[in-house]
Write a protein that holds these residues in place. Structure first.
Motif, PDB file in Angstrom:
ATOM      1  N   UNK A  42       0.826  -1.204   0.000  1.00 25.98           N
ATOM      2  CA  UNK A  42       0.000   0.000   0.000  1.00 25.98           C
ATOM      3  C   UNK A  42       0.864   1.260   0.000  1.00 25.98           C
ATOM      4  N   UNK A  43       0.464   2.229  -0.822  1.00 28.78           N
ATOM      5  CA  UNK A  43       1.101   3.550  -0.814  1.00 28.78           C
ATOM      6  C   UNK A  43       0.428   4.384   0.264  1.00 28.78           C
ATOM      7  N   UNK A  44       1.157   5.342   0.809  1.00 24.90           N
ATOM      8  CA  UNK A  44       0.567   6.193   1.841  1.00 24.90           C
ATOM      9  C   UNK A  44       1.134   7.605   1.770  1.00 24.90           C
ATOM     10  N   UNK A  45       0.381   8.520   2.335  1.00 28.45           N
ATOM     11  CA  UNK A  45       0.783   9.907   2.510  1.00 28.45           C
ATOM     12  C   UNK A  45       0.418  10.248   3.935  1.00 28.45           C
ATOM     13  N   UNK A  46       1.215  10.768   4.621  1.00 26.88           N
ATOM     14  CA  UNK A  46       2.452  11.466   4.607  1.00 26.88           C
ATOM     15  C   UNK A  46       3.589  10.448   4.624  1.00 26.88           C
TER      16      UNK A  46
END
Length: 144
Positions: A42-46
């Motif tokens: 999974x990609x995430x931000x911040x």
């Protein structure tokens, strides 16, 4: 109509940190980076070193800079006015950001937006978004 400007050079300076240094270096080159978990994918931000979903290790990856407006508000009492939004990135994460270079009355939930870096007071790139097609050299709007 309420114009939301770029306000280039008028943004607060983001705090410097060793963990954010690769992001800032890439942003200075016009590249937008995200972190993606090497365990769950999974990609995430911040961006952070440990995945917020499974606590696995993460790696930097270049993102498309494309997204859609999830939610927004226009702060018309500020001078100049600002638009704050949650933008869902094409890679999946939703980030809190600002919308710039647009007419406030034309902002809409679900609207396609594109990354634009503006500069803080000390010159650090700050990721913001503007309507897709705005500022394109071709001036063409993307197909729906």
């Amino acid at each position: 109509m309420t114009r939301i400007s770029l306000r280039d050079g008028d943004w607060p300076d983001p705090p410097a940190s060793p963990e954010a240094a690769p992001f800032v270096a890439a942003a200075r080159e016009g590249r937008f980076l995200l972190r993606r978990c090497t365990a769950c994918g999974k990609a995430h931000w911040y961006p952070r070193a440990l995945c917020p979903f499974c606590f696995g290790e993460t790696a930097w990856e270049e993102a498309s800079g494309e997204g859609t407006v999830y939610s927004y508000t226009v702060l018309t009492r500020e001078d100049p006015p600002r638009a704050i939004a949650y933008v869902t990135l094409a890679e999946g994460p939703t980030m809190l950001t600002s919308l710039v270079d647009c007419e406030a009355e034309q902002i809409a939930v679900g609207q396609a937006v594109r990354l634009v870096f503006v500069t803080s007071k000390n010159g650090t790139p700050v990721p913001c978004f503007r309507p897709a097609g705005a500022g394109d050299p071709s001036g063409a709007e993307p197909a729906p």
